[in-house]
Enzyme design. Structure first.
Site, PDB file in Angstrom:
ATOM      1  N   CYS A  99       0.674  -1.209   0.160  1.00 49.62           N
ATOM      2  CA  CYS A  99      -0.096   0.073   0.014  1.00 49.62           C
ATOM      3  C   CYS A  99       0.788   1.134   0.086  1.00 49.62           C
ATOM      4  CB  CYS A  99      -0.908  -0.016   1.242  1.00 49.62           C
ATOM      5  SG  CYS A  99      -0.147  -0.785   2.541  1.00 49.62           S
ATOM      6  N   HIS A 102      -3.246   6.287   4.481  1.00 45.35           N
ATOM      7  CA  HIS A 102      -1.799   6.244   4.903  1.00 45.35           C
ATOM      8  C   HIS A 102      -1.343   7.905   4.315  1.00 45.35           C
ATOM      9  CE1 HIS A 102      -1.909   2.283   5.948  1.00 45.35           C
ATOM     10  NE2 HIS A 102      -1.124   1.713   4.828  1.00 45.35           N
TER      11      HIS A 102
HETATM   12  P1  NAP Z   1      -7.737  -9.358   7.336  1.00 41.68           P
HETATM   13  O1  NAP Z   1      -8.885  -8.254   7.695  1.00 41.68           O
HETATM   14  O2  NAP Z   1      -7.312  -9.783   8.892  1.00 41.68           O
HETATM   15  O3  NAP Z   1      -8.505 -10.401   6.618  1.00 41.68           O
HETATM   16  C1  NAP Z   1      -7.602 -11.700   6.462  1.00 41.68           C
HETATM   17  C2  NAP Z   1      -8.475 -12.475   5.383  1.00 41.68           C
HETATM   18  O4  NAP Z   1      -7.927 -13.568   4.801  1.00 41.68           O
HETATM   19  C3  NAP Z   1      -9.928 -12.943   6.109  1.00 41.68           C
HETATM   20  O5  NAP Z   1     -11.007 -12.819   4.997  1.00 41.68           O
HETATM   21  C4  NAP Z   1      -9.502 -14.370   6.447  1.00 41.68           C
HETATM   22  O6  NAP Z   1     -10.587 -15.145   6.655  1.00 41.68           O
HETATM   23  C5  NAP Z   1      -8.516 -14.685   5.336  1.00 41.68           C
HETATM   24  N1  NAP Z   1      -7.600 -15.682   5.683  1.00 41.68           N
HETATM   25  C6  NAP Z   1      -6.753 -15.843   6.556  1.00 41.68           C
HETATM   26  N2  NAP Z   1      -5.668 -16.920   6.617  1.00 41.68           N
HETATM   27  C7  NAP Z   1      -6.533 -17.885   5.620  1.00 41.68           C
HETATM   28  C8  NAP Z   1      -6.227 -19.112   5.252  1.00 41.68           C
HETATM   29  N3  NAP Z   1      -5.382 -19.808   5.498  1.00 41.68           N
HETATM   30  N4  NAP Z   1      -6.990 -19.396   4.319  1.00 41.68           N
HETATM   31  C9  NAP Z   1      -8.033 -18.637   3.563  1.00 41.68           C
HETATM   32  N5  NAP Z   1      -8.485 -17.526   4.194  1.00 41.68           N
HETATM   33  C10 NAP Z   1      -7.438 -17.112   5.199  1.00 41.68           C
HETATM   34  O7  NAP Z   1      -6.484  -8.814   6.763  1.00 41.68           O
HETATM   35  P2  NAP Z   1      -6.476  -7.779   5.553  1.00 41.68           P
HETATM   36  O8  NAP Z   1      -6.155  -6.261   5.907  1.00 41.68           O
HETATM   37  O9  NAP Z   1      -7.741  -7.976   4.612  1.00 41.68           O
HETATM   38  O10 NAP Z   1      -5.327  -8.562   4.815  1.00 41.68           O
HETATM   39  C11 NAP Z   1      -5.155  -9.546   4.171  1.00 41.68           C
HETATM   40  C12 NAP Z   1      -3.955  -9.594   3.160  1.00 41.68           C
HETATM   41  O11 NAP Z   1      -3.902  -8.502   2.204  1.00 41.68           O
HETATM   42  C13 NAP Z   1      -2.546  -9.470   3.852  1.00 41.68           C
HETATM   43  O12 NAP Z   1      -1.976 -10.636   3.001  1.00 41.68           O
HETATM   44  C14 NAP Z   1      -2.039  -8.684   3.864  1.00 41.68           C
HETATM   45  O13 NAP Z   1      -0.714  -8.564   3.496  1.00 41.68           O
HETATM   46  C15 NAP Z   1      -2.495  -7.929   2.360  1.00 41.68           C
HETATM   47  N6  NAP Z   1      -2.582  -6.534   2.529  1.00 41.68           N
HETATM   48  C16 NAP Z   1      -1.921  -5.873   1.466  1.00 41.68           C
HETATM   49  C17 NAP Z   1      -2.022  -4.436   1.387  1.00 41.68           C
HETATM   50  C18 NAP Z   1      -1.251  -4.006   0.284  1.00 41.68           C
HETATM   51  O14 NAP Z   1      -0.428  -3.252   0.574  1.00 41.68           O
HETATM   52  N7  NAP Z   1      -1.369  -3.835  -1.097  1.00 41.68           N
HETATM   53  C19 NAP Z   1      -2.730  -3.742   2.231  1.00 41.68           C
HETATM   54  C20 NAP Z   1      -3.435  -4.582   3.528  1.00 41.68           C
HETATM   55  C21 NAP Z   1      -3.225  -5.828   3.425  1.00 41.68           C
HETATM   56  P3  NAP Z   1     -11.338 -15.714   7.759  1.00 41.68           P
HETATM   57  O15 NAP Z   1     -12.653 -14.824   7.780  1.00 41.68           O
HETATM   58  O16 NAP Z   1     -11.829 -17.041   7.353  1.00 41.68           O
HETATM   59  O17 NAP Z   1     -10.431 -15.699   9.008  1.00 41.68           O
HETATM   60  N1  12T Z   2       2.599  -5.466   7.517  1.00 39.36           N
HETATM   61  O1  12T Z   2       0.927  -5.801   1.893  1.00 39.36           O
HETATM   62  O2  12T Z   2       0.888  -3.884   8.637  1.00 39.36           O
HETATM   63  O3  12T Z   2       3.008  -6.376   2.695  1.00 39.36           O
HETATM   64  O4  12T Z   2      -0.008  -2.199   7.558  1.00 39.36           O
HETATM   65  C1  12T Z   2       0.657  -4.335   4.147  1.00 39.36           C
HETATM   66  C2  12T Z   2       0.388  -3.513   5.114  1.00 39.36           C
HETATM   67  C3  12T Z   2       1.981  -5.707   5.041  1.00 39.36           C
HETATM   68  C4  12T Z   2       1.896  -5.965   2.753  1.00 39.36           C
HETATM   69  C5  12T Z   2       0.361  -3.120   7.478  1.00 39.36           C
HETATM   70  C6  12T Z   2       1.711  -5.052   6.450  1.00 39.36           C
HETATM   71  C7  12T Z   2       1.382  -5.418   3.777  1.00 39.36           C
HETATM   72  C8  12T Z   2       0.767  -4.090   6.224  1.00 39.36           C
END
Ligand code: NAP
Ligand code: 12T
Length: 344
Positions: free
Chosen positions: A130, A243
């Site tokens: 992000c 952010h």
């Molecule tokens: P979050 O709110 O904690 O949501 C996690 C999601 O992943 C939930 O839907 C959870 O399902 C699912 N999940 C977790 N472990 C799993 C598994 N083993 N198998 C299937 N589903 C699973 O987290 P989030 O902020 O949405 O972030 C999720 C991902 O996006 C992370 O990889 C993070 O690094 C990435 N991300 C990227 C950016 C970016 O910079 N582009 C920004 C933020 C996050 P349940 O409901 O079943 O628990």
């Molecule tokens: N730890 O996509 O904590 O690599 O804000 C994004 C956001 C990892 C990522 C955070 C993180 C990622 C966070």
């Protein structure tokens, strides 16, 4: 009739996954079907897509058969396991985790910056971090015009970057502090309410955090420029969504702030908000819910010949994650060749 696509969203119940569903719907992505996938924890729960109920299914090895495109945001573990399976079954994955970003087989794409890189994919495309996305959308027009040698960035990152649990921790701590009650930090190593933590993701051996090194390494890969120098300090602040970044750069050739402002005003995905006399500058509270990157406080660095500074803000769940992923999917459906996979 124009084609419609079967789309799977892995991590659909999460902070990013919900925004992916919103982005698909808000941007009018041509969906034939949407499959909401998560872990066994939330299988059977119900989400909303386009005003209709969407039942969440537990992900498994066969989940991606029949899907054209999958948007992943379920963490690195799920991405490492399921992205190759999906790609092998003919489904193109746009992955939000950090797991595949530095893999040479995997393009790392911001549509406004390096859309051509998408053409080289073999079935997995990575969405950048992000903080990297919003910085590079703002740097791109200046990079193209005069070159950029060096970047020094400090981030002010919201708790939604940590997912739903980060949002809950800030809300809960704030409530407890106002009621003079005890609290125990769970998600972050220290209190996040009324505080700033110079610590995002794990520390590495060089003294920087992984989040800081993502900004360094992803910038090099996306600009395809091994010479660009980046140093970052990533800070978590008690903001729910959006952010903010102080971005300093040394340009290749001199550029006046007025010229940079004009370039940015014409750049895709950028909204310039830069009228300090009227208290107009980008704010997280303004960026939240928007899909563009807000840029302001554009000014010269008085200590260096070619130094330029600006303040860059975006919604980390939208342009920082979901919007960028859906925009990549929009690039894919423009060319039927790009929906083919070749992952071995
Ligand atoms: P979050 O709110 O904690 O949501 C996690 C999601 O992943 C939930 O839907 C959870 O399902 C699912 N999940 C977790 N472990 C799993 C598994 N083993 N198998 C299937 N589903 C699973 O987290 P989030 O902020 O949405 O972030 C999720 C991902 O996006 C992370 O990889 C993070 O690094 C990435 N991300 C990227 C950016 C970016 O910079 N582009 C920004 C933020 C996050 P349940 O409901 O079943 O628990
Ligand atoms: N730890 O996509 O904590 O690599 O804000 C994004 C956001 C990892 C990522 C955070 C993180 C990622 C966070």
């Amino acid at each position: 009739m124009s084609r419609e696509y079967n789309v799977a969203v892995l991590g659909a119940t999460g902070a990013v996954g919900r925004e992916m569903l919103n982005s698909l719907s808000d941007r009018g992505f041509p969906v034939k079907s949407v499959k909401a996938l998560a872990s066994s924890r939330s299988a059977g729960s119900v989400l909303e897509f386009d005003g209709k109920e969407l039942k969440v299914e537990e992900v498994g090895p066969d989940s991606f058969k029949g899907s054209d495109i999958a948007l992943f945001s379920a963490g690195s573990g799920a991405s490492s396991e399921y992205a190759p399976l999906a790609a092998k079954s003919g489904c193109v994955v746009v992955d939000n985790s950090s797991y595949w970003r530095q893999d040479p087989r995997v393009p790392l794409v911001i549509p406004e910056v390096n859309s051509n890189a998408v053409k080289k994919h073999k079935g997995i495309i990575a969405n950048p971090n992000c903080s990297t996305i919003q910085m590079l959308v703002a740097l791109k027009p200046i990079y193209d015009a005069v070159g950029i040698k060096r970047v020094v960035v400090s981030t002010y990152q919201s708790v939604s970057g940590t997912g739903q649990k980060g949002v809950e921790e800030l809300a809960e701590q704030t409530r407890l502090l106002f009621n003079s009650q005890e609290y125990a930090p769970k998600v972050y190593p220290h209190r996040i309410a009324f505080n700033c933590l110079p610590h995002i993701d794990a520390f590495t051996d060089n003294g920087y955090t992984k989040e800081e090194m993502k900004m360094v390494n992803e910038t090099v890969k996306i600009f395809d420029d091994p010479n660009i120098l980046v140093t970052a300090t990533c800070v978590r602040v008690p903001v729910f969504y959006g952010h903010s970044e102080s971005v300093w750069m040394e340009t290749g050739r001199a550029i006046k702030p007025e010229a940079a402002r004009e370039l940015l005003a014409r750049a895709p995905g950028v909204l310039v908000l830069d009228d300090p006399a009227q208290n107009v500058y980008p704010l997280a509270s303004e960026a939240a819910g928007r899909e563009d990157v807000l840029v302001g406080r554009i000014r010269a660095d008085n200590t260096l010949e070619n130094g330029l500074v600006m303040w860059v803000v975006a919604d980390n769940l939208k342009k920082g994650a979901a919007t960028n992923a859906v925009e990549i999917a929009e690039l894919l459906i423009r060319d039927p060749e790009l929906l083919k996979t070749d992952w071995s």
